[in-house]
Design a protein around this motif. Structure first.
Motif, PDB file in Angstrom:
ATOM      1  N   GLU A   1      18.057  27.548  18.919  1.00 20.45           N
ATOM      2  CA  GLU A   1      19.272  27.249  18.295  1.00 20.45           C
ATOM      3  C   GLU A   1      20.364  27.761  19.396  1.00 20.45           C
ATOM      4  OE1 GLU A   1      19.720  28.149  14.189  1.00 20.45           O
ATOM      5  OE2 GLU A   1      17.854  28.971  14.281  1.00 20.45           O
ATOM      6  N   ASP A   2      21.533  26.963  19.700  1.00 21.50           N
ATOM      7  CA  ASP A   2      22.097  27.254  20.592  1.00 21.50           C
ATOM      8  C   ASP A   2      23.662  27.451  19.759  1.00 21.50           C
ATOM      9  OD1 ASP A   2      24.799  27.398  22.116  1.00 21.50           O
ATOM     10  OD2 ASP A   2      24.121  25.688  23.426  1.00 21.50           O
ATOM     11  N   CYS A   3      23.804  28.832  19.658  1.00 17.69           N
ATOM     12  CA  CYS A   3      24.850  29.431  18.437  1.00 17.69           C
ATOM     13  C   CYS A   3      26.161  29.726  19.226  1.00 17.69           C
ATOM     14  CB  CYS A   3      24.359  30.369  17.727  1.00 17.69           C
ATOM     15  SG  CYS A   3      22.765  30.258  16.983  1.00 17.69           S
ATOM     16  N   ALA A   4      26.414  29.400  20.107  1.00 14.95           N
ATOM     17  CA  ALA A   4      27.575  29.708  21.056  1.00 14.95           C
ATOM     18  C   ALA A   4      28.733  29.804  20.605  1.00 14.95           C
ATOM     19  CB  ALA A   4      27.766  28.678  22.599  1.00 14.95           C
ATOM     20  N   LEU A   5      29.126  28.897  19.412  1.00  9.57           N
ATOM     21  CA  LEU A   5      30.195  28.829  18.741  1.00  9.57           C
ATOM     22  C   LEU A   5      30.104  29.088  17.136  1.00  9.57           C
ATOM     23  CD1 LEU A   5      31.760  25.385  20.073  1.00  9.57           C
ATOM     24  CD2 LEU A   5      32.000  27.598  21.134  1.00  9.57           C
ATOM     25  N   ALA A   6      28.920  29.865  16.938  1.00  9.05           N
ATOM     26  CA  ALA A   6      28.820  29.894  15.587  1.00  9.05           C
ATOM     27  C   ALA A   6      28.358  31.377  15.110  1.00  9.05           C
ATOM     28  CB  ALA A   6      27.227  29.073  15.311  1.00  9.05           C
ATOM     29  N   ILE A   7      28.797  32.293  15.763  1.00  4.55           N
ATOM     30  CA  ILE A   7      28.960  33.741  15.035  1.00  4.55           C
ATOM     31  C   ILE A   7      29.459  33.756  13.674  1.00  4.55           C
ATOM     32  CG2 ILE A   7      29.567  36.082  15.308  1.00  4.55           C
ATOM     33  CD1 ILE A   7      29.909  35.757  18.272  1.00  4.55           C
ATOM     34  N   GLY A   8      28.934  34.162  12.483  1.00  2.00           N
ATOM     35  CA  GLY A   8      29.125  34.149  11.385  1.00  2.00           C
ATOM     36  C   GLY A   8      28.786  32.923  10.588  1.00  2.00           C
TER      37      GLY A   8
ATOM     38  N   HIS B   1      21.753  33.331   8.394  1.00  2.00           N
ATOM     39  CA  HIS B   1      22.680  33.644   9.698  1.00  2.00           C
ATOM     40  C   HIS B   1      21.850  32.191  10.869  1.00  2.00           C
ATOM     41  CE1 HIS B   1      25.381  34.305  12.857  1.00  2.00           C
ATOM     42  NE2 HIS B   1      25.964  35.060  12.274  1.00  2.00           N
ATOM     43  N   VAL B   2      22.819  31.532  11.295  1.00  2.00           N
ATOM     44  CA  VAL B   2      22.124  30.718  12.229  1.00  2.00           C
ATOM     45  C   VAL B   2      21.669  31.560  13.358  1.00  2.00           C
ATOM     46  CG1 VAL B   2      23.631  28.673  11.544  1.00  2.00           C
ATOM     47  CG2 VAL B   2      24.432  30.537  13.359  1.00  2.00           C
ATOM     48  N   GLY B   3      20.622  30.973  14.197  1.00  2.00           N
ATOM     49  CA  GLY B   3      19.767  31.606  15.066  1.00  2.00           C
ATOM     50  C   GLY B   3      18.687  32.210  14.386  1.00  2.00           C
ATOM     51  N   LEU B   4      18.520  32.388  13.142  1.00  2.00           N
ATOM     52  CA  LEU B   4      17.313  33.008  12.486  1.00  2.00           C
ATOM     53  C   LEU B   4      16.372  31.855  11.912  1.00  2.00           C
ATOM     54  CD1 LEU B   4      18.908  36.142  10.775  1.00  2.00           C
ATOM     55  CD2 LEU B   4      17.302  35.854  13.116  1.00  2.00           C
ATOM     56  N   TRP B   5      16.848  30.561  11.824  1.00  2.00           N
ATOM     57  CA  TRP B   5      15.925  29.554  11.647  1.00  2.00           C
ATOM     58  C   TRP B   5      14.817  29.219  12.419  1.00  2.00           C
ATOM     59  CZ3 TRP B   5      16.009  27.205   6.227  1.00  2.00           C
ATOM     60  CH2 TRP B   5      17.116  27.916   5.590  1.00  2.00           C
ATOM     61  N   GLY B   6      15.125  28.916  13.520  1.00  2.00           N
ATOM     62  CA  GLY B   6      14.180  28.510  14.545  1.00  2.00           C
ATOM     63  C   GLY B   6      13.585  29.647  15.378  1.00  2.00           C
ATOM     64  N   ASP B   7      12.949  29.536  16.464  1.00  2.00           N
ATOM     65  CA  ASP B   7      12.322  30.716  17.117  1.00  2.00           C
ATOM     66  C   ASP B   7      13.108  31.947  17.660  1.00  2.00           C
ATOM     67  OD1 ASP B   7       9.093  29.944  17.202  1.00  2.00           O
ATOM     68  OD2 ASP B   7      10.323  28.103  17.310  1.00  2.00           O
ATOM     69  N   ALA B   8      14.350  31.204  18.232  1.00  2.00           N
ATOM     70  CA  ALA B   8      15.297  32.073  18.653  1.00  2.00           C
ATOM     71  C   ALA B   8      16.820  31.190  18.741  1.00  2.00           C
ATOM     72  CB  ALA B   8      14.864  32.302  20.308  1.00  2.00           C
ATOM     73  N   GLY B   9      17.788  32.305  18.737  1.00  2.00           N
ATOM     74  CA  GLY B   9      19.060  31.780  18.795  1.00  2.00           C
ATOM     75  C   GLY B   9      19.963  32.519  19.922  1.00  2.00           C
TER      76      GLY B   9
ATOM     77  N   MET C   1      19.314  23.271   8.979  1.00  2.00           N
ATOM     78  CA  MET C   1      17.995  23.619   9.653  1.00  2.00           C
ATOM     79  C   MET C   1      16.598  23.651   8.989  1.00  2.00           C
ATOM     80  SD  MET C   1      19.218  24.585  12.664  1.00  2.00           S
ATOM     81  CE  MET C   1      17.622  25.224  13.087  1.00  2.00           C
ATOM     82  N   ASP C   2      16.637  23.567   7.455  1.00  3.82           N
ATOM     83  CA  ASP C   2      15.314  23.359   7.034  1.00  3.82           C
ATOM     84  C   ASP C   2      14.912  22.243   7.321  1.00  3.82           C
ATOM     85  OD1 ASP C   2      17.416  21.989   5.526  1.00  3.82           O
ATOM     86  OD2 ASP C   2      16.806  23.088   3.511  1.00  3.82           O
ATOM     87  N   LYS C   3      15.738  20.980   7.497  1.00  7.97           N
ATOM     88  CA  LYS C   3      15.162  19.693   7.700  1.00  7.97           C
ATOM     89  C   LYS C   3      14.813  19.776   9.227  1.00  7.97           C
ATOM     90  CE  LYS C   3      18.457  17.245   4.433  1.00  7.97           C
ATOM     91  NZ  LYS C   3      19.516  16.611   4.496  1.00  7.97           N
ATOM     92  N   VAL C   4      15.353  20.341  10.005  1.00  4.48           N
ATOM     93  CA  VAL C   4      14.988  20.337  11.413  1.00  4.48           C
ATOM     94  C   VAL C   4      13.736  21.252  11.654  1.00  4.48           C
ATOM     95  CG1 VAL C   4      15.422  21.208  13.859  1.00  4.48           C
ATOM     96  CG2 VAL C   4      17.149  20.284  12.398  1.00  4.48           C
ATOM     97  N   CYS C   5      13.466  22.347  10.908  1.00  2.00           N
ATOM     98  CA  CYS C   5      12.331  23.078  11.120  1.00  2.00           C
ATOM     99  C   CYS C   5      11.092  22.426  10.364  1.00  2.00           C
ATOM    100  CB  CYS C   5      12.558  24.497  10.362  1.00  2.00           C
ATOM    101  SG  CYS C   5      13.707  25.529  11.342  1.00  2.00           S
ATOM    102  N   ALA C   6      11.241  21.493   9.433  1.00  6.86           N
ATOM    103  CA  ALA C   6      10.117  20.981   8.748  1.00  6.86           C
ATOM    104  C   ALA C   6       9.424  19.868   9.799  1.00  6.86           C
ATOM    105  CB  ALA C   6      10.836  20.085   7.498  1.00  6.86           C
ATOM    106  N   ILE C   7      10.567  19.175  10.502  1.00  6.50           N
ATOM    107  CA  ILE C   7      10.158  18.419  11.836  1.00  6.50           C
ATOM    108  C   ILE C   7       9.431  19.277  13.017  1.00  6.50           C
ATOM    109  CG2 ILE C   7      10.914  16.532  13.536  1.00  6.50           C
ATOM    110  CD1 ILE C   7      13.471  15.931  11.594  1.00  6.50           C
ATOM    111  N   ALA C   8       9.997  20.156  13.224  1.00  5.13           N
ATOM    112  CA  ALA C   8       9.327  20.760  14.200  1.00  5.13           C
ATOM    113  C   ALA C   8       7.984  21.281  13.849  1.00  5.13           C
ATOM    114  CB  ALA C   8      10.310  22.103  14.554  1.00  5.13           C
ATOM    115  N   GLU C   9       7.764  21.936  12.528  1.00  6.52           N
ATOM    116  CA  GLU C   9       6.496  22.317  12.145  1.00  6.52           C
ATOM    117  C   GLU C   9       5.629  21.050  12.153  1.00  6.52           C
ATOM    118  OE1 GLU C   9       4.543  24.432   8.295  1.00  6.52           O
ATOM    119  OE2 GLU C   9       6.852  24.384   8.162  1.00  6.52           O
TER     120      GLU C   9
END
Length: 381
Positions: free
Chosen positions: A152-159, A166-174, A136-144
């Motif tokens: 972030e679509d975290c449908a299969l990623a709890i934990g 935790h995934v969902g907290l790198w971007g604006d929302a998860g 996610m740091d690479k994705v967020c750098a592109i976004a910035e």
């Protein structure tokens, strides 16, 4: 013959009693149980705010709706995902612009994102495929760099965590899903987590018609104002009651999934014609939703025969997902594609078989699954 189901919700007396307690009262929506579930999920993930919703799809749609996404706008979307990821964009009138996957993980190919960005791009959608976090740091750098939101679509990623976060907290929302075969369930339902408390406040408002105060907040019954356009995307108290009890078990569920995954992975290595996703490095904490095997190109035409052979031995399977999203009829007709523009997503969609690792299973089940897969490969090929 052993029976190994692909997925099974683990519901006990705790969940049944919690639902019964809600039903003994009169407040079935807008109550304290949903708020408690939100607080529990926020605490677990380390998020600043959590908003319960009726589904993961609803959560994604709310996020884009709050952005003001509309006609003429574009969002970068992985080609290898559930169709809901793209639908959430499409439902706002915007255009999903698809990016191929990388073969080692099934996640979006980060190196191809920037070439798909245009002046119309408003956001990047990221899916943590089968629970393995994206870098996610690479994705967020592109976004910035391009002034874009990240959802972030975290449908299969709890934990799932990347570099400890935790995934969902790198971007604006998860957004998360609690469909029956997910890591935890609320029968149906989901949540959105975010580090932006102002965003959470807007989502709370817009998930309930844009009404300015809910039933418990009205000084005079039936009197309220509508200050925004909104939806009926609420989670009810029964669902939240189940979720609270499920969250008490989440650590155990995840530990069992990891143990099952590791046992099955070891049993499936070195099968001719079969590839496994690479095990990630220390920065990537997998949520171990399932384990997918990928067949070599020469074997893909007979995948259905292999699936049948495995199923006939009592082992449940699935496919994630049956087609790259841009090749589904709706998207293909609206946004025509020429040739195989998403070869890696195609290899995964048309050549993979998902195997179970859920907490309803144990080590002996995993050994049986590995044995039956090997035997079936030998029979079919």
């Amino acid at each position: 013959m052993r029976k190994v189901t692909f997925g099974k919700p683990i519901i006990g007396d705790e969940e049944r009693n919690a639902v019964q307690k809600v039903l003994e009262g009169t407040l079935l929506v807008h109550g304290p149980i949903a708020k408690q579930f939100e607080a529990d999920f926020a605490s677990y993930t380390g998020s600043e705010a959590c908003v319960s919703v009726s589904s993961c799809t609803a959560g994604l749609h709310l996020c884009y709706f709050d952005m003001g996404l509309g006609a003429g706008d574009e969002v970068i979307v992985p080609a290898q995902t559930h169709v809901a990821t793209a639908h959430a964009v499409e439902l706002c009138g915007a255009k999903p612009v698809f990016v191929d996957a990388e073969i080692k993980s099934g996640n979006i190919d980060i190196s191809k994102i920037e070439e798909r960005i245009t002046p119309r791009t408003k956001a990047i959608s990221v899916v943590h495929f089968l629970g393995l976090p994206v870098a996610m740091d690479k994705v967020c750098a592109i976004a910035e760099k391009h002034g874009l939101k990240v959802i972030e679509d975290c449908a299969l990623a709890i934990g799932g965590r990347y570099k400890g976060k935790h995934v969902g907290l790198w971007g604006d929302a998860g957004a998360y899903s609690f469909y029956p075969v997910k890591h935890i369930t609320t029968a149906e339902g989901g949540v959105v987590i975010t580090k932006h408390e102002d965003l959470a406040a807007r989502l709370v408002h817009k998930k309930a018609f844009g009404v300015d105060r809910n039933v418990t907040e009205r000084k005079e019954p039936g009197i309220y104002d509508v200050t925004d356009l909104g939806f009926n995307y609420r989670m009810n108290e029964m669902q939240a009651a189940i979720g609270i009890e499920q969250m008490k078990r989440i650590d155990g569920f995840l530990e069992k999934r990891k143990a099952n995954y590791d046992t099955l992975y070891a049993g499936l290595e070195n099968i001719d014609g079969v590839t496994l996703f690479e095990k990630p490095g220390a920065d990537f904490e997998n949520s171990h939703y399932c384990l997918s095997i990928i067949l070599d190109e020469k074997m893909r035409a007979d995948r259905s025969k292999l699936v049948k052979a495995i199923n006939d031995k009592g082992v449940g399977t699935s496919v994630y997902y049956p087609s790259p999203v841009p090749y589904f009829t709706y998207y293909k007709e609206k946004y025509p594609v020429t040739g195989d523009e998403y070869p890696v997503a195609s290899a995964i969609s048309y050549g993979s078989i998902a195997l179970p690792v859920g907490p309803h299973l144990g080590a002996e089940d995993m050994e049986y699954v590995a044995e039956m897969v090997k035997k079936s490969v030998g029979e079919v090929f």
